[in-house]
Design an enzyme around this catalytic site. Sequence first.
Site, short mmCIF file in Angstrom:
data_model
loop_
_atom_site.label_atom_id
_atom_site.label_comp_id
_atom_site.label_asym_id
_atom_site.label_seq_id
_atom_site.Cartn_x
_atom_site.Cartn_y
_atom_site.Cartn_z
N GLU A 11 0.87 -1.18 0.00
CA GLU A 11 0.00 0.00 0.00
C GLU A 11 0.90 1.21 0.00
O GLU A 11 1.78 1.33 0.85
CB GLU A 11 -0.86 0.04 1.26
N ASP A 36 -6.13 9.89 9.78
CA ASP A 36 -4.83 9.40 10.21
C ASP A 36 -4.36 10.03 11.50
O ASP A 36 -4.63 11.20 11.79
CB ASP A 36 -3.79 9.67 9.10
N TYR A 95 -10.90 -4.29 3.25
CA TYR A 95 -9.98 -3.83 4.28
C TYR A 95 -10.80 -3.61 5.54
O TYR A 95 -11.63 -2.70 5.59
CB TYR A 95 -9.33 -2.53 3.81
#
Lengths: 277, 412
Positions: free
Chosen positions: A50, A61, A175
């Site tokens: 990734e 994040d 995911y």
Amino acid sequence: MRGRIATRFAALKDAGRGGLVTFLTAGDPDADTGLKLLRGLADAGADLIELGMPFSDPMADGPVIQASSLRALGAGMTLAATLDQVARWRQENSETPLILMGYYNPIYSYGVARFEDALAAGVDGVIVVDLPPEEDEELCLPALDAGLDFIRLATPTTDEARLPTVMRHTAGFVYYVAIRGITGTAAAGHEEIGQAVARLKRHTELPVAVGFGLRTPEQVGAVGKIADAAVVGSALVQIIADHLDDDGRAKDGLVGAVLNQVRSLRRSLGTAEGSNL
Amino acid sequence: MARRLVYNAPMQKNSYRTGPDEQGHFGKFGGRFVAETLMPLILAVERAYDEAKQDPAYQAEMDDYLAHYVGRPSPLYHARRLSAHFGGAKIYFKRDELNHTGSHKINNCLGQILLARRMKKTRIIAETGAGQHGVAAATVCALFGLPCIVYMGAEDMERQRPNVFRMRLLGAEVRAVTSGTGTLKDAMNEALRDWVAHVEDTFYIIGTVAGPHPYPTMVRDFQSVIGEEVRVQMMAAEGRLPDSLVACIGGGSNAMGLFFPFLDETSVEITGVEAAGLGLKSGKHAASIAGGRPGVLHGNRTYLLQDDDGQILDAHSISAGLDYPGIGPEHAWLRDTGRVNYVSASDEEALEMFQLCSRIEGIIPALEPAHALAHVAKTAPGLPADHLLVMNMCGRGDKDVFSVADRLGVTL
């Protein structure tokens, strides 16, 4: 034709082990070092790669990956430069699946139509954090038409009623975000992850990779037994941050330190006999 | 004054007031660009808001607090001396700076906290730039006994110190945001990160007409009380509708609140004033319509200040409340349709109006509406004496006295 992602997960299944997915931000801490890292990942044991597309405002994040994005941007990284690095790397590696991960605005700015360049560069899939199924017409459907896997995030808040919506246009793999939170924070319990993966498997035939909060070889080894792959990001990016001088430049040994950690993460997943995986 | 959440004028054929569509789009703007973790919650907020809108008890509770706690309706004041000073249009101020907490922000915070209570949320988060929204959020949290965490850029905490102290007095925890550039956009990023980590118990009170659907609509509806009152008050004062409306725009909530009830009144000219900072050509400004292009940030598509690679640029304005690189998506749409005219005013112009209005009207405006006044100063002299102009005086300037003194070289 089966793409690289499906081929790799099929091989992992044959080998009887979980895969290792590594996340690094493209061009972190600078373009040259970033490219060296990218070139070393597959040999060090990354089954899938990734690559983060740097963005100024990475809302999902934590501090570690935020900082990596700012370092890359500070060193002049752009989406075009990221695609260029992938293209250069792809000339040397025709097998390892590469997935771009990031936020929508740089892609929107680049142009969704032009983003087919990613395919030509050798990108296999894309994860865009801020494009839920409600916005599928933006990029998901055009990407699928072009032959790029659009990999969706499923989370602990994605309930049974919503899962079919999330799975509908997902391709490549799913995911699973193991925690309610941003990247690089506390890990979820092993049992909880196992239940979640089983729940997803009832809704999809696709492989399930688990990420967010996985740091150590022990965690990765354990997740490798209950999911198709484990994703490690912040823990690797932190090693980059730990190997910068006072001016933020890469110190000797940065690349080696990151790749060594990739090796130990990979070892935790075991090796099947008679397989080059 | 009786009020309704959504102004129910007879629907016209080509209405500007029908948006957004079911996906939260105003034309191509708006939408729901958020991480999956938040998506179920965003949908729950939308359902809860749709139900609340239909519930007379919810509206009655709003009306009661607006009347007795906020102090609505706020006056519509004929600024005689200023009108004479400019020598043209008849200038009215909508006095939302007289609201409890000193700005229009409380209108929205009340609506959202009553919704949070209906949803049984027990923890409130908010972002703030100038601190006006943070103070309003902290205030309603004190009113209902809910814990409140306000994210504020470290730089903004420095230039809006009085508001930081006010929020803490009100029992809120103010968390300094040092990531990115330490201003409003980063505070919003941090609030979104908090929300992702606390989806079960937390309600995010967004302060402006931005963010993922349904926030731009919800905040607009809560702020529309401003324009609805102006309509009634102007009819009482002059027997007709105003000729023009002017409001400052950061995210654009005070402006949407004033504009929305008048969008279908084609005789009413509407102008939004962005912050030109050191000047549009300097690159140091916060005028996302004048100097930006469409992009996606904080859950919606709108005009954004960004570089060629789609990286968000720092905004600059003397006013922390306008210092945001985006604008609400409905404004973006109103700009593209041409219904609303968007202009800008610089730091210097706002600073001049801050002082002028204080001296001539005895009203110390916040630096935010001082930008709107700068546009009034440019246009009013050329308008006839019977031209009815309404400017939204959306906040008072007490919070700005330290930074203005500093700017003028005065040591307090």
